[in-house]
Design a protein around this motif. Structure first.
Motif, PDB file in Angstrom:
ATOM      1  N   ASN A   1       6.871   0.419  -6.168  1.00 32.37           N
ATOM      2  CA  ASN A   1       6.164   1.675  -6.403  1.00 32.37           C
ATOM      3  C   ASN A   1       5.730   2.316  -5.087  1.00 32.37           C
ATOM      4  OD1 ASN A   1       3.459   3.224  -6.844  1.00 32.37           O
ATOM      5  ND2 ASN A   1       4.431   3.162  -8.853  1.00 32.37           N
ATOM      6  N   ILE A   2       5.952   3.623  -4.962  1.00 29.54           N
ATOM      7  CA  ILE A   2       5.541   4.345  -3.757  1.00 29.54           C
ATOM      8  C   ILE A   2       4.654   5.538  -4.109  1.00 29.54           C
ATOM      9  CG2 ILE A   2       7.520   3.650  -2.352  1.00 29.54           C
ATOM     10  CD1 ILE A   2       8.793   6.363  -3.011  1.00 29.54           C
ATOM     11  N   GLY A   3       4.031   5.489  -5.292  1.00 32.50           N
ATOM     12  CA  GLY A   3       3.171   6.589  -5.708  1.00 32.50           C
ATOM     13  C   GLY A   3       1.707   6.212  -5.821  1.00 32.50           C
ATOM     14  N   LEU A   4       1.427   4.980  -6.258  1.00 31.44           N
ATOM     15  CA  LEU A   4       0.062   4.562  -6.549  1.00 31.44           C
ATOM     16  C   LEU A   4      -0.747   4.376  -5.270  1.00 31.44           C
ATOM     17  CD1 LEU A   4      -1.221   3.961  -9.363  1.00 31.44           C
ATOM     18  CD2 LEU A   4      -1.011   1.537  -8.791  1.00 31.44           C
ATOM     19  N   THR A   5      -1.932   5.001  -5.226  1.00 33.82           N
ATOM     20  CA  THR A   5      -2.820   4.841  -4.073  1.00 33.82           C
ATOM     21  C   THR A   5      -4.091   4.075  -4.425  1.00 33.82           C
ATOM     22  OG1 THR A   5      -3.905   6.979  -4.491  1.00 33.82           O
ATOM     23  CG2 THR A   5      -1.989   6.976  -3.015  1.00 33.82           C
TER      24      THR A   5
ATOM     25  N   THR B   1       1.689   2.390   0.489  1.00 42.29           N
ATOM     26  CA  THR B   1       1.116   3.532  -0.223  1.00 42.29           C
ATOM     27  C   THR B   1      -0.292   3.263  -0.724  1.00 42.29           C
ATOM     28  OG1 THR B   1       3.353   4.074  -0.984  1.00 42.29           O
ATOM     29  CG2 THR B   1       1.536   5.216  -2.053  1.00 42.29           C
ATOM     30  N   LEU B   2      -0.530   2.068  -1.259  1.00 39.89           N
ATOM     31  CA  LEU B   2      -1.835   1.742  -1.844  1.00 39.89           C
ATOM     32  C   LEU B   2      -2.906   1.710  -0.755  1.00 39.89           C
ATOM     33  CD1 LEU B   2      -2.648   0.964  -4.830  1.00 39.89           C
ATOM     34  CD2 LEU B   2      -2.929  -1.350  -3.943  1.00 39.89           C
TER      35      LEU B   2
ATOM     36  N   LEU C   1      -3.132 -10.446   4.572  1.00 38.29           N
ATOM     37  CA  LEU C   1      -2.598  -9.141   4.194  1.00 38.29           C
ATOM     38  C   LEU C   1      -3.117  -8.049   5.128  1.00 38.29           C
ATOM     39  CD1 LEU C   1      -1.287  -7.041   2.275  1.00 38.29           C
ATOM     40  CD2 LEU C   1      -3.378  -7.176   0.894  1.00 38.29           C
ATOM     41  N   LEU C   2      -4.407  -8.084   5.428  1.00 36.51           N
ATOM     42  CA  LEU C   2      -5.006  -7.049   6.269  1.00 36.51           C
ATOM     43  C   LEU C   2      -4.446  -7.067   7.685  1.00 36.51           C
ATOM     44  CD1 LEU C   2      -8.745  -7.205   5.149  1.00 36.51           C
ATOM     45  CD2 LEU C   2      -7.037  -5.495   4.558  1.00 36.51           C
ATOM     46  N   CYS C   3      -3.922  -8.206   8.097  1.00 37.67           N
ATOM     47  CA  CYS C   3      -3.315  -8.285   9.426  1.00 37.67           C
ATOM     48  C   CYS C   3      -1.933  -7.642   9.455  1.00 37.67           C
ATOM     49  CB  CYS C   3      -3.213  -9.745   9.868  1.00 37.67           C
ATOM     50  SG  CYS C   3      -4.807 -10.517  10.217  1.00 37.67           S
ATOM     51  N   TYR C   4      -1.276  -7.573   8.289  1.00 35.02           N
ATOM     52  CA  TYR C   4       0.071  -7.014   8.214  1.00 35.02           C
ATOM     53  C   TYR C   4       0.076  -5.560   7.744  1.00 35.02           C
ATOM     54  CZ  TYR C   4       2.303 -11.572   8.865  1.00 35.02           C
ATOM     55  OH  TYR C   4       2.735 -12.759   9.385  1.00 35.02           O
TER      56      TYR C   4
ATOM     57  N   THR D   1      -2.369   0.122   5.866  1.00 33.47           N
ATOM     58  CA  THR D   1      -2.558   1.276   4.994  1.00 33.47           C
ATOM     59  C   THR D   1      -3.917   1.277   4.311  1.00 33.47           C
ATOM     60  OG1 THR D   1      -0.181   1.249   4.558  1.00 33.47           O
ATOM     61  CG2 THR D   1      -1.530   2.587   3.094  1.00 33.47           C
ATOM     62  N   PHE D   2      -4.463   0.099   4.028  1.00 29.81           N
ATOM     63  CA  PHE D   2      -5.696   0.009   3.250  1.00 29.81           C
ATOM     64  C   PHE D   2      -6.871   0.696   3.928  1.00 29.81           C
ATOM     65  CE2 PHE D   2      -3.690  -3.568   1.008  1.00 29.81           C
ATOM     66  CZ  PHE D   2      -3.984  -3.185  -0.284  1.00 29.81           C
TER      67      PHE D   2
END
Length: 226
Positions: free
Chosen positions: A95-99, A125-126, A147-150, A153-154
């Motif tokens: 998915n590339i729409g959900l933020t 995207t998220l 995850l936050l290291c990679y 976007t968040f």
């Protein structure tokens, strides 16, 4: 649900669909998912406090693989558990729409967080993830820290009322320190209900920039580290 879906088929103006506390079960979620596969107008979906379960989560996840119009979905308190989180994680790889995704109060443990963290490494995207009031602990916090290291976007992760403890807080603090996403950095809301993370950051002299990006509840009295 079929009657509602039939009414929505030809609607081209509705952008927000609120179905919280509406008795939506797995079968109703399937009808909704079939509708969402081709819908091009609804951007926000609220399904808080329903009986969707794992099967319903799978139906909705399948729809998210092709629907790129939805930008926000709330699946809090819908009994999806770790398995439902896995289905959503698989969908988020495509998915590339959900933020914004809210899956609070679903008894998601360390395994469910691992599924999500692995998938979101590749999702750019998220920006907002609501996973508060679940059941994950230090291991889950470590998956999120990795995850936050990679993923750069968040902007916001809501984590309150889990079981991450002081070690989980340390992993998250280190991840924040390494993050260079923006001048504001990432915001972790209500990481823990005590001061573990605050004390850790003060002790390692990361005040005030990291602490300003973390909202503790209750908020401790701030002081500069010695």
């Amino acid at each position: 649900m079929k009657i509602l879906i039939n009414a929505l088929e030809n609607n081209t103006t509705l952008t927000t669909l609120k179905l919280s506390n509406a008795g939506v079960d797995a079968e109703a979620a399937q009808h909704l998912a079939n509708f969402l596969r081709n819908n091009m107008t609804i951007t926000k979906l609220q399904l808080f406090n329903n009986e969707i379960g794992v099967k319903g989560a799978k139906h909705l996840a399948d729809a998210l693989r092709t629907n790129m119009t939805l930008t926000s979905i709330d699946l809090g308190l819908t009994k999806i558990g770790d398995e439902g989180a896995q289905h959503l994680a698989d969908a988020l790889r495509h998915n590339i729409g959900l933020t914004e995704l809210y899956i609070q109060s679903n008894e998601i443990g360390d395994d469910g967080i691992q599924y999500l963290a692995d998938a979101l490494r590749y999702n750019m995207t998220l920006t907002t993830l609501g996973i508060f009031c679940n059941q994950f602990g230090e291991k889950g916090a470590r998956y999120l820290a990795d995850l936050l290291c990679y993923n750069e976007t968040f902007k916001k992760i809501e984590l309150r009322d889990n079981k991450i403890g002081s070690e989980g807080a340390r992993h998250l603090a280190n991840a924040l320190r390494k993050n260079t996403t923006s001048t504001d950095g990432k915001t972790l809301y209500d990481v823990t209900n005590d001061s573990d993370l605050y004390i850790y950051l003060c002790g390692t002299k990361h005040y005030p920039s990291q602490i300003d990006n973390i909202k503790l509840k209750p908020e401790p009295r701030r002081r500069l580290p010695p």
